[in-house]
Design a protein around this motif. Structure first.
Motif, PDB file in Angstrom:
ATOM      1  N   SER A 125       0.851  -1.191   0.000  1.00  0.00           N
ATOM      2  CA  SER A 125       0.000   0.000   0.000  1.00  0.00           C
ATOM      3  C   SER A 125       0.887   1.241   0.000  1.00  0.00           C
ATOM      4  CB  SER A 125      -0.920   0.014   1.227  1.00  0.00           C
ATOM      5  OG  SER A 125      -1.845  -1.050   1.173  1.00  0.00           O
ATOM      6  N   MET A 126       0.610   2.140  -0.940  1.00  0.00           N
ATOM      7  CA  MET A 126       1.409   3.355  -1.064  1.00  0.00           C
ATOM      8  C   MET A 126       0.485   4.559  -1.172  1.00  0.00           C
ATOM      9  SD  MET A 126       4.246   2.079  -3.852  1.00  0.00           S
ATOM     10  CE  MET A 126       5.047   3.678  -3.804  1.00  0.00           C
ATOM     11  N   GLU A 127       0.906   5.650  -0.577  1.00  0.00           N
ATOM     12  CA  GLU A 127       0.161   6.897  -0.711  1.00  0.00           C
ATOM     13  C   GLU A 127       0.824   7.749  -1.783  1.00  0.00           C
ATOM     14  OE1 GLU A 127      -0.041  10.355   2.229  1.00  0.00           O
ATOM     15  OE2 GLU A 127      -1.947   9.324   2.589  1.00  0.00           O
ATOM     16  N   LYS A 128       0.047   8.129  -2.790  1.00  0.00           N
ATOM     17  CA  LYS A 128       0.575   8.907  -3.904  1.00  0.00           C
ATOM     18  C   LYS A 128      -0.189  10.218  -4.037  1.00  0.00           C
ATOM     19  CE  LYS A 128       2.278   5.132  -6.814  1.00  0.00           C
ATOM     20  NZ  LYS A 128       2.232   4.535  -8.182  1.00  0.00           N
ATOM     21  N   SER A 129       0.487  11.195  -4.616  1.00  0.00           N
ATOM     22  CA  SER A 129      -0.167  12.471  -4.908  1.00  0.00           C
ATOM     23  C   SER A 129      -0.901  12.340  -6.234  1.00  0.00           C
ATOM     24  CB  SER A 129       0.866  13.598  -4.977  1.00  0.00           C
ATOM     25  OG  SER A 129       1.482  13.797  -3.730  1.00  0.00           O
ATOM     26  N   ALA A 130      -2.217  12.292  -6.174  1.00  0.00           N
ATOM     27  CA  ALA A 130      -3.010  12.167  -7.397  1.00  0.00           C
ATOM     28  C   ALA A 130      -3.086  13.498  -8.133  1.00  0.00           C
ATOM     29  CB  ALA A 130      -4.412  11.665  -7.065  1.00  0.00           C
ATOM     30  N   LEU A 131      -3.329  14.571  -7.394  1.00  0.00           N
ATOM     31  CA  LEU A 131      -3.394  15.912  -7.971  1.00  0.00           C
ATOM     32  C   LEU A 131      -2.559  16.850  -7.117  1.00  0.00           C
ATOM     33  CD1 LEU A 131      -7.208  16.292  -8.792  1.00  0.00           C
ATOM     34  CD2 LEU A 131      -5.379  15.546 -10.309  1.00  0.00           C
ATOM     35  N   THR A 132      -1.724  17.614  -7.772  1.00  0.00           N
ATOM     36  CA  THR A 132      -0.884  18.563  -7.060  1.00  0.00           C
ATOM     37  C   THR A 132      -0.515  19.699  -7.997  1.00  0.00           C
ATOM     38  OG1 THR A 132       1.229  18.872  -5.937  1.00  0.00           O
ATOM     39  CG2 THR A 132       1.150  17.181  -7.633  1.00  0.00           C
ATOM     40  N   GLY A 133      -0.231  20.850  -7.438  1.00  0.00           N
ATOM     41  CA  GLY A 133       0.173  21.985  -8.251  1.00  0.00           C
ATOM     42  C   GLY A 133       1.627  21.948  -8.653  1.00  0.00           C
ATOM     43  N   ILE A 134       2.359  20.931  -8.207  1.00  0.00           N
ATOM     44  CA  ILE A 134       3.785  20.831  -8.514  1.00  0.00           C
ATOM     45  C   ILE A 134       3.980  20.073  -9.816  1.00  0.00           C
ATOM     46  CG2 ILE A 134       6.001  19.924  -7.732  1.00  0.00           C
ATOM     47  CD1 ILE A 134       4.979  20.228  -4.876  1.00  0.00           C
ATOM     48  N   HIS A 135       4.807  20.622 -10.691  1.00  0.00           N
ATOM     49  CA  HIS A 135       5.130  19.973 -11.962  1.00  0.00           C
ATOM     50  C   HIS A 135       6.644  19.786 -11.998  1.00  0.00           C
ATOM     51  CE1 HIS A 135       5.153  18.588 -15.909  1.00  0.00           C
ATOM     52  NE2 HIS A 135       4.619  19.591 -16.565  1.00  0.00           N
ATOM     53  N   ASN A 136       7.110  18.545 -11.953  1.00  0.00           N
ATOM     54  CA  ASN A 136       8.548  18.299 -11.841  1.00  0.00           C
ATOM     55  C   ASN A 136       9.193  17.848 -13.143  1.00  0.00           C
ATOM     56  OD1 ASN A 136       7.501  15.747 -12.062  1.00  0.00           O
ATOM     57  ND2 ASN A 136       8.198  15.038 -10.055  1.00  0.00           N
ATOM     58  N   LYS A 137       8.502  18.034 -14.275  1.00  0.00           N
ATOM     59  CA  LYS A 137       9.084  17.623 -15.553  1.00  0.00           C
ATOM     60  C   LYS A 137       9.560  18.802 -16.395  1.00  0.00           C
ATOM     61  CE  LYS A 137       6.909  13.145 -16.237  1.00  0.00           C
ATOM     62  NZ  LYS A 137       6.173  12.276 -17.181  1.00  0.00           N
ATOM     63  N   VAL A 138       9.036  19.971 -16.137  1.00  0.00           N
ATOM     64  CA  VAL A 138       9.433  21.157 -16.883  1.00  0.00           C
ATOM     65  C   VAL A 138       9.497  22.337 -15.924  1.00  0.00           C
ATOM     66  CG1 VAL A 138       8.439  20.411 -19.093  1.00  0.00           C
ATOM     67  CG2 VAL A 138       7.052  21.709 -17.484  1.00  0.00           C
ATOM     68  N   VAL A 139      10.044  23.439 -16.418  1.00  0.00           N
ATOM     69  CA  VAL A 139      10.065  24.681 -15.648  1.00  0.00           C
ATOM     70  C   VAL A 139       8.779  25.443 -15.950  1.00  0.00           C
ATOM     71  CG1 VAL A 139      11.263  26.860 -15.268  1.00  0.00           C
ATOM     72  CG2 VAL A 139      12.574  24.782 -15.712  1.00  0.00           C
ATOM     73  N   VAL A 140       7.977  25.693 -14.936  1.00  0.00           N
ATOM     74  CA  VAL A 140       6.721  26.412 -15.114  1.00  0.00           C
ATOM     75  C   VAL A 140       6.966  27.896 -14.859  1.00  0.00           C
ATOM     76  CG1 VAL A 140       4.316  26.626 -14.394  1.00  0.00           C
ATOM     77  CG2 VAL A 140       5.424  24.387 -14.374  1.00  0.00           C
ATOM     78  N   LEU A 141       6.655  28.725 -15.848  1.00  0.00           N
ATOM     79  CA  LEU A 141       6.883  30.163 -15.745  1.00  0.00           C
ATOM     80  C   LEU A 141       5.704  30.855 -15.079  1.00  0.00           C
ATOM     81  CD1 LEU A 141       8.408  30.738 -19.298  1.00  0.00           C
ATOM     82  CD2 LEU A 141       9.553  30.038 -17.193  1.00  0.00           C
ATOM     83  N   SER A 142       5.883  32.123 -14.753  1.00  0.00           N
ATOM     84  CA  SER A 142       4.865  32.853 -14.001  1.00  0.00           C
ATOM     85  C   SER A 142       3.567  33.037 -14.776  1.00  0.00           C
ATOM     86  CB  SER A 142       5.412  34.224 -13.584  1.00  0.00           C
ATOM     87  OG  SER A 142       5.781  34.985 -14.726  1.00  0.00           O
ATOM     88  N   ASN A 143       3.630  32.990 -16.115  1.00  0.00           N
ATOM     89  CA  ASN A 143       2.414  33.147 -16.913  1.00  0.00           C
ATOM     90  C   ASN A 143       1.764  31.809 -17.257  1.00  0.00           C
ATOM     91  OD1 ASN A 143       4.276  32.166 -18.706  1.00  0.00           O
ATOM     92  ND2 ASN A 143       3.863  33.660 -20.319  1.00  0.00           N
ATOM     93  N   GLY A 144       2.270  30.729 -16.668  1.00  0.00           N
ATOM     94  CA  GLY A 144       1.686  29.415 -16.893  1.00  0.00           C
ATOM     95  C   GLY A 144       2.326  28.623 -18.007  1.00  0.00           C
ATOM     96  N   CYS A 145       3.192  29.256 -18.798  1.00  0.00           N
ATOM     97  CA  CYS A 145       3.878  28.535 -19.869  1.00  0.00           C
ATOM     98  C   CYS A 145       4.940  27.609 -19.282  1.00  0.00           C
ATOM     99  CB  CYS A 145       4.531  29.513 -20.844  1.00  0.00           C
ATOM    100  SG  CYS A 145       3.352  30.493 -21.794  1.00  0.00           S
ATOM    101  N   CYS A 146       5.289  26.582 -20.046  1.00  0.00           N
ATOM    102  CA  CYS A 146       6.272  25.603 -19.590  1.00  0.00           C
ATOM    103  C   CYS A 146       7.494  25.633 -20.497  1.00  0.00           C
ATOM    104  CB  CYS A 146       5.667  24.197 -19.583  1.00  0.00           C
ATOM    105  SG  CYS A 146       4.290  24.021 -18.422  1.00  0.00           S
ATOM    106  N   ALA A 147       8.652  25.520 -19.899  1.00  0.00           N
ATOM    107  CA  ALA A 147       9.917  25.528 -20.633  1.00  0.00           C
ATOM    108  C   ALA A 147      10.720  24.291 -20.247  1.00  0.00           C
ATOM    109  CB  ALA A 147      10.705  26.799 -20.316  1.00  0.00           C
TER     110      ALA A 147
END
Length: 221
Positions: free
Chosen positions: A185-207
């Motif tokens: 049994s594992m506890e996982k984050s299903a929904l979160t505001g953190i995105h660890n695959k790209v750099v999220v900019l202040s206007n919502g764009c991803c780099a």
């Protein structure tokens, strides 16, 4: 494919195949965007909500009278170019399954009035309006967690986007170690505001990630 045995690991899929698949998919992905969409579609009325290796989620400002299944019909800026080339990419009325699923082609997976995109493979497609409390969820997707077991609603995605609302769920998985199968049994984050695959900019764009480059190095107009 990686298989586990008590004393050894075995990987029988060549790394070159995986790298080529990713590179080739991105090439044809961008080929469709730049050589078709940008040439015949009014991109001021089309917004890229989310993108992944082989899929894209578009918000289209078309006709307010016709329903949400209108596709690109009302945002075409070059009808001649569209008529000449759309069958190279898109399905059409009365086309066969082979024509709809053609190699390197684009097909519509699902359509709706609204979409909330938190990250690649993590979105909620729905009809209705949250202010009127008449939301009808069409598709809910999250990565690493079973949609059926998580039992999330569109309102959860909206809370995560607007309020930084995080949702954790407990998942049960079978694991084999030293020839013994166990239920983990594992506890996982299903929904979160953190995105660890790209750099999220202040206007919502991803780099993309680049060495020693963070969000402060990007200029936003």
């Amino acid at each position: 494919m990686v298989s586990e045995s008590p004393r050894q690991f075995k990987c029988n899929k060549p790394l070159q195949e995986a790298v080529f698949t990713l590179d080739n998919s991105k090439f044809w992905y961008l080929n469709f965007v730049y050589n078709f969409l940008y040439n015949c579609i009014d991109m001021d009325r089309v917004h890229f909500c989310n993108m992944d290796t082989d899929s894209m989620y578009l918000a289209i400002a078309g006709s307010q009278i016709e329903g949400y299944k209108q596709g690109l019909k009302y945002v075409i800026k070059d009808q001649l170019f569209y008529d000449q080339h759309y069958k190279e990419w898109l399905p059409w009325n009365d086309c066969t399954v082979a024509e709809e699923k053609k190699l390197m082609g684009i097909t519509t997976e699902s359509q709706g009035e609204n979409i909330v995109c938190l990250a690649p493979k993590c979105y909620s497609l729905y009809n209705g309006n949250e202010q009127n409390d008449d939301i009808v969820s069409l598709v809910n997707r999250m990565k690493g967690v079973s949609e059926k077991k998580a039992n999330l609603t569109t309102n959860d995605y909206i809370k995560c986007l607007n309020d930084g609302y995080n949702i954790n769920v407990t998942t049960n998985n079978l694991q084999t170690k030293m020839g013994i199968m166990s239920m983990i049994s594992m506890e996982k984050s299903a929904l979160t505001g953190i995105h660890n695959k790209v750099v999220v900019l202040s206007n919502g764009c991803c780099a993309p990630f680049m060495y020693e480059i963070n969000a402060d190095h990007y200029l936003i107009d």
